[in-house]
Design an enzyme around this catalytic site. Structure first.
Site, PDB file in Angstrom:
ATOM      1  N   LYS A 233       0.739  -1.275  -0.052  1.00  0.00           N
ATOM      2  CA  LYS A 233      -0.062  -0.074  -0.027  1.00  0.00           C
ATOM      3  C   LYS A 233       0.751   1.367   0.003  1.00  0.00           C
ATOM      4  O   LYS A 233       1.780   1.439   0.674  1.00  0.00           O
ATOM      5  CB  LYS A 233      -0.788   0.068   1.325  1.00  0.00           C
ATOM      6  CG  LYS A 233      -2.333  -0.388   1.198  1.00  0.00           C
ATOM      7  CD  LYS A 233      -3.072  -0.280   2.550  1.00  0.00           C
ATOM      8  CE  LYS A 233      -4.410  -0.344   2.304  1.00  0.00           C
ATOM      9  NZ  LYS A 233      -5.133  -0.197   3.593  1.00  0.00           N
TER      10      LYS A 233
HETATM   11  C1  E4P Z   1      -8.565   0.063   3.950  1.00  0.00           C
HETATM   12  O1  E4P Z   1      -7.789  -0.300   3.176  1.00  0.00           O
HETATM   13  C2  E4P Z   1      -8.363   1.288   4.968  1.00  0.00           C
HETATM   14  O2  E4P Z   1      -6.963   1.040   5.345  1.00  0.00           O
HETATM   15  C3  E4P Z   1      -9.234   1.473   5.972  1.00  0.00           C
HETATM   16  O3  E4P Z   1     -10.564   1.148   5.544  1.00  0.00           O
HETATM   17  C4  E4P Z   1      -9.440   2.937   6.329  1.00  0.00           C
HETATM   18  O4  E4P Z   1     -10.512   3.180   7.165  1.00  0.00           O
HETATM   19  P1  E4P Z   1     -10.443   4.425   8.165  1.00  0.00           P
HETATM   20  O5  E4P Z   1     -11.206   5.343   7.498  1.00  0.00           O
HETATM   21  O6  E4P Z   1     -11.397   3.717   9.379  1.00  0.00           O
HETATM   22  O7  E4P Z   1      -9.182   4.675   8.887  1.00  0.00           O
END
Ligand code: E4P
Length: 228
Positions: free
Chosen positions: A89
C-alpha cells in the site's frame, strides 16, 4: 472478490477464513497499532507473514511506514519478498500533497513488478490516476467520503464506468466502511471489493430475527421428540 477483512488481528482472520467468507485482508499502520502492534518492522513482518500464509492465495495489503521516496521503494521490495500474496500500500500522495508517491507507484508497478494498492483516496479522479499509474488495487475511503458530505456510491459508479471504458484492470477496493448497509450498497455501485473490520462482518452475519427463528426451530425440534 467481494469482501476483504480490514484487520491486523490474526485470530479474526483465521475465524472468518474458516467460514469461507473473506477473499483477502487489508491493513494499515493505524489498524496494526489498534490491534496491538508495537514491535516495529519486525512485528509487522511477523504478523504479515502469518496472515499471508493463513489466507493464501488471497491477497494481503501491507502499507509502507514512510513517505520518503527511497524508503518506500526499499520497504515495498522488502514486503513483497515476505510472501508472494503480499501487495504494497502506497498513499496517493504525501502528507502535504507531495506527488512523488505516484512516481513510486509507477516505478514499483512497472520496473519492480510489485503489486500496489494505491490508498487513502477520496475521489474517483484520484483512483483513475492511480489505476493509470499501474496500481493493481485502488482504495477509495467510502466512509470518509460520505463524512465529507458527498455520496461515495456515486464516486464508485463513475469510477467503474471510466475504468471499464478505458480497459484499466485495477480492482476497486472501498474501505473506511462505517455501516453494515455500506457493503451491499458499494458492491452494487460497482466496487470489486469492500473491506470491513471484523465487527461489521459479524454484524452482517447475525440478525436478531434469525436468532428468534432458530430458537423456535430448536424448541419445536425438542417438542417433536417428546414421545421418545
Ligand atoms: C482500507 O484499506 C483502509 O485501510 C481502511 O478501511 C481505512 O479506514 P478508516 O477510515 O477507518 O481509517
Amino acid at each position: 472478490m467481494a469482501i476483504f477483512l480490514d484487520t491486523g488481528n490474526v485470530q479474526e482472520v483465521e475465524k472468518y477464513m474458516k467460514m469461507g467468507v473473506i477473499r483477502g485482508v487489508t491493513t494499515n499502520p493505524t489498524i496494526l497499532l489498534k490491534d496491538g502492534v508495537k514491535g516495529g518492522k519486525e512485528e509487522i513482518k511477523e504478523i504479515s507473514i502469518q496472515i499471508a500464509k493463513l489466507i493464501y492465495p488471497y491477497p494481503l495489503s501491507v502499507e509502507v511506514t514512510s513517505n520518503d521516496y527511497r524508503e518506500m521503494i526499499v520497504e515495498a521490495e522488502e514486503y513483497s519478498k515476505w510472501a508472494e500474496n503480499i501487495n504494497v500500500k502506497i498513499t496517493i500522495h504525501g502528507p502535504n500533497g507531495e506527488m512523488d508517491n505516484l512516481v513510486v507507484i509507477h516505478e514499483l508497478a512497472t520496473k519492480y513488478k510489485i503489486q500496489i494498492n494505491a490508498t487513502a483516496m477520496m475521489s474517483a479522479q484520484q483512483c483513475l490516476l492511480a489505476a493509470m499509474s499501474g496500481a493493481t488495487y485502488v482504495s477509495l475511503f467510502g466512509g470518509r467520503v460520505n463524512n465529507m458530505g458527498y455520496n461515495c456510491s456515486l464516486e464508485i459508479k463513475k469510477l467503474r464506468t471510466v475504468l471499464d471504458s478505458l480497459e484499466l484492470k485495477a480492482k476497486i477496493i472501498i474501505g473506511s466502511t462505517r455501516e453494515i448497509l455500506n457493503v451491499m450498497e458499494w458492491l452494487e455501485a460497482g466496487a470489486d471489493i469492500v473491506t470491513v473490520v471484523p465487527d461489521i462482518l459479524k454484524g452482517m452475519i447475525i440478525h436478531p430475527y434469525t436468532k428468534e427463528t432458530v430458537q423456535m426451530f430448536l424448541k419445536d425440534a425438542a417438542e417433536t421428540n417428546k414421545r421418545s
